[in-house]
Design an enzyme around this catalytic site. Structure first.
Site, PDB file in Angstrom:
ATOM      1  N   HIS A 124      91.385 -39.209  71.376  1.00  0.00           N
ATOM      2  CA  HIS A 124      90.760 -38.554  72.529  1.00  0.00           C
ATOM      3  C   HIS A 124      91.280 -37.122  72.665  1.00  0.00           C
ATOM      4  O   HIS A 124      90.500 -36.170  72.804  1.00  0.00           O
ATOM      5  CB  HIS A 124      91.060 -39.375  73.791  1.00  0.00           C
ATOM      6  CG  HIS A 124      90.527 -38.785  75.048  1.00  0.00           C
ATOM      7  ND1 HIS A 124      89.462 -39.325  75.728  1.00  0.00           N
ATOM      8  CD2 HIS A 124      90.915 -37.694  75.781  1.00  0.00           C
ATOM      9  CE1 HIS A 124      89.216 -38.595  76.810  1.00  0.00           C
ATOM     10  NE2 HIS A 124      90.095 -37.606  76.871  1.00  0.00           N
ATOM     11  N   GLU A 125      92.612 -36.961  72.615  1.00  0.00           N
ATOM     12  CA  GLU A 125      93.201 -35.622  72.765  1.00  0.00           C
ATOM     13  C   GLU A 125      92.886 -34.739  71.553  1.00  0.00           C
ATOM     14  O   GLU A 125      92.632 -33.540  71.695  1.00  0.00           O
ATOM     15  CB  GLU A 125      94.706 -35.719  73.006  1.00  0.00           C
ATOM     16  CG  GLU A 125      95.097 -36.509  74.252  1.00  0.00           C
ATOM     17  CD  GLU A 125      94.396 -36.061  75.530  1.00  0.00           C
ATOM     18  OE1 GLU A 125      94.088 -34.865  75.680  1.00  0.00           O
ATOM     19  OE2 GLU A 125      94.142 -36.922  76.389  1.00  0.00           O
TER      20      GLU A 125
END
Length: 153
Positions: free
Chosen positions: A127-128
């Protein structure tokens, strides 16, 4: 938010006191927002790093600089994801992610790290990592989830 889409981000080159202060501030913001990860572009810094903590323990805090994901599992798990940038209470949806990944990055001291991550930690990292490439979890939502949250963005 244009800074979330601006790529490429500048590589982290100086692992000094100023950089450490930035990462500590980002960890504070992340915890205050009850998040598990925060990428530099989310706070208006267009540099190639993020912080995360997939657990309740401070021992699991990670600073990830200049990362690459070198391998993705073929096995995929679909789960609900939100994002601090999208007011996650109102903007969550189903996102497919690899169950494990192999990564290479530099830590907060500039040391090279190679890790194989799985399950929730792998999801948070992916996600990051997407944020550093100008991709939001919203971009990965199926059409029905995008439609359901569109008015809240």
């Amino acid at each position: 938010r244009p800074s979330l889409r601006r790529v490429p981000n500048a590589p982290v080159a100086a692992f000094d006191d100023e950089f450490e202060a930035k990462t500590q501030e980002m960890l504070s913001i992340m915890y205050e927002a009850k998040g598990v990860g925060l990428a530099a572009p989310q706070v208006g810094i267009n540099e190639d790093f993020f912080v995360y903590n997939p657990s309740d323990s401070k021992n699991m805090e990670r600073v990830v600089c200049n990362p690459t994901i070198t391998k993705y599992s073929e096995e995929i798990v679909v789960d609900n994801e939100g994002c601090l940038s999208l007011r996650s209470d109102d903007c969550a949806g189903q996102v497919a992610r690899s169950t494990w990944i192999e990564t290479e990055y530099q830590n907060e001291l500039g040391q090279k790290v190679r890790r194989r991550l799985k399950d929730f930690e792998a999801r948070v990292f992916q996600h990051e990592y997407d944020h550093l490439r100008g991709i939001l979890c919203y971009d990965r939502f199926p059409p029905e989830d995008r439609e359901a949250v569109r008015e809240n963005i």
